[in-house]
Design a protein around this motif. Sequence first.
Motif, PDB file in Angstrom:
ATOM      1  N   LEU A   1       0.825  -1.212   0.000  1.00  0.00           N
ATOM      2  CA  LEU A   1       0.000   0.000   0.000  1.00  0.00           C
ATOM      3  C   LEU A   1       0.856   1.259   0.000  1.00  0.00           C
ATOM      4  O   LEU A   1       0.629   2.176  -0.796  1.00  0.00           O
TER       5      LEU A   1
ATOM      6  N   THR B   1       3.923   1.674  -0.968  1.00  0.00           N
ATOM      7  CA  THR B   1       4.659   1.809  -2.230  1.00  0.00           C
ATOM      8  C   THR B   1       3.735   2.240  -3.369  1.00  0.00           C
ATOM      9  O   THR B   1       4.161   2.944  -4.293  1.00  0.00           O
ATOM     10  N   ALA B   2       2.459   1.841  -3.286  1.00  0.00           N
ATOM     11  CA  ALA B   2       1.514   2.202  -4.343  1.00  0.00           C
ATOM     12  C   ALA B   2       1.354   3.718  -4.457  1.00  0.00           C
ATOM     13  O   ALA B   2       0.895   4.220  -5.482  1.00  0.00           O
TER      14      ALA B   2
ATOM     15  N   VAL C   1       3.537   5.733  -5.102  1.00  0.00           N
ATOM     16  CA  VAL C   1       4.344   6.264  -6.212  1.00  0.00           C
ATOM     17  C   VAL C   1       3.477   6.487  -7.451  1.00  0.00           C
ATOM     18  O   VAL C   1       3.876   7.190  -8.369  1.00  0.00           O
ATOM     19  N   ARG C   2       2.274   5.881  -7.480  1.00  0.00           N
ATOM     20  CA  ARG C   2       1.370   6.112  -8.598  1.00  0.00           C
ATOM     21  C   ARG C   2       0.407   7.266  -8.324  1.00  0.00           C
ATOM     22  O   ARG C   2      -0.373   7.636  -9.186  1.00  0.00           O
ATOM     23  N   VAL C   3       0.437   7.780  -7.089  1.00  0.00           N
ATOM     24  CA  VAL C   3      -0.448   8.898  -6.755  1.00  0.00           C
ATOM     25  C   VAL C   3       0.293  10.211  -6.996  1.00  0.00           C
ATOM     26  O   VAL C   3      -0.094  11.003  -7.845  1.00  0.00           O
ATOM     27  N   SER C   4       1.378  10.426  -6.250  1.00  0.00           N
ATOM     28  CA  SER C   4       2.222  11.587  -6.529  1.00  0.00           C
ATOM     29  C   SER C   4       3.562  11.413  -5.833  1.00  0.00           C
ATOM     30  O   SER C   4       3.659  10.705  -4.818  1.00  0.00           O
ATOM     31  N   ALA C   5       4.592  12.026  -6.386  1.00  0.00           N
ATOM     32  CA  ALA C   5       5.927  11.942  -5.794  1.00  0.00           C
ATOM     33  C   ALA C   5       5.886  12.453  -4.361  1.00  0.00           C
ATOM     34  O   ALA C   5       6.503  11.889  -3.456  1.00  0.00           O
TER      35      ALA C   5
ATOM     36  N   TYR D   1       4.274   9.980  -1.845  1.00  0.00           N
ATOM     37  CA  TYR D   1       5.208   8.882  -1.577  1.00  0.00           C
ATOM     38  C   TYR D   1       6.321   9.350  -0.642  1.00  0.00           C
ATOM     39  O   TYR D   1       6.624   8.683   0.350  1.00  0.00           O
ATOM     40  N   ASP D   2       6.899  10.499  -0.951  1.00  0.00           N
ATOM     41  CA  ASP D   2       7.987  11.002  -0.103  1.00  0.00           C
ATOM     42  C   ASP D   2       7.530  11.205   1.331  1.00  0.00           C
ATOM     43  O   ASP D   2       8.270  10.940   2.282  1.00  0.00           O
TER      44      ASP D   2
ATOM     45  N   ILE E   1       7.294   7.812   3.088  1.00  0.00           N
ATOM     46  CA  ILE E   1       8.633   7.265   3.323  1.00  0.00           C
ATOM     47  C   ILE E   1       9.343   8.047   4.431  1.00  0.00           C
ATOM     48  O   ILE E   1      10.137   7.490   5.193  1.00  0.00           O
TER      49      ILE E   1
END
Lengths: 150, 131
Positions: B38, B40-41, B43-47, B50-51, B54
Amino acid sequence: MTAPVVTVTGGPDERPVIAPPRTRRQRPARGRSRSNFEMYAWIFMRMSGLLLLVLVLGHLLIMNILDGGVQRVNFAFVAGRWASPFWRTWDLATLWLAELHGTNGLRVIINDYAERDGTRFWLKMLLYTSTFFVLLLGTLVIFTFDPNLS
Amino acid sequence: MPKAPAGTLYRGREGMWSWVAHRVTGVLIFFFLFAHVLDTALVRVSADSYDRVIDTYKTPLVNVMELGLVGAVLFHALNGLRVMAIDFWDKGARFQRQMTWAIVAVFIVVMVPGAYFMLKHTVEAIFGSAS
Ligand code: HEM
């Protein structure tokens, strides 16, 4: 689910040994499954385990330990890694093998502890639904990754 | 009449406890995998999203939990090899106890430097060394 260990007791030969495989399998009782599914599942746990040893420990070494570990991970880092088909294949194989290995492990655990038929059935449906969802989502993400997404 | 065994121990000792630990770590890793796919997914939404997720992995508390996860995977992997050795090596069952302690040794040898590199940044951030 390890092979049965039988202890040879008494005498100078006392030691644990694995019961030798029977040359002939006993026919399953009527009404029981006649497939060899459980045997293939048992083999799969060991084959996938060996592959996961390299895939997962390699993943953890790269992502969490080497070169600053998780502190250096961000979108740009992922974009750099997934520019290479090698790492996309690595991650895809890790996803599928770990998810299927874990799912089968949980299936065995559910069979061990959930005693009522209904409970077993619904826990497994929940498990398989989550397996399907995780494999679908993870695979889509790896195949449709867009490094230029802002 | 034989007395019922005390408590809920099956056989106790290395064989039983390594089985318990293998099962517990396997379930733990499986649940983490769910969360990890979830996050990692994103990365398909927006940079940016995701950042941000993380970044939580980089905080001291979660960093220490990661060390626990790496330890769980390492134990499960090593004990998985032991299980396979018991299954396929003709002396595997005889040496299962020694193999358990060999795993503990390898675990410590790998985890000590592993913990050093994983916690380096967190320790520096909290106790403020050089940077
Ligand atoms: C890193 C390499 C790995 C190796 C060498 C490995 C090895 C094994 C083996 C041989 C078994 C079967 C044990 C038996 O039949 O008695 C097993 C069970 C299991 N594994 Fe793994 N595994 C690995 C990674 C993983 C991962 C990544 C997960 C989670 C997604 C996982 C979850 C499980 C679970 C839940 C079980 C069932 C435990 C039980 O029935 O008590 N394993 N593993």
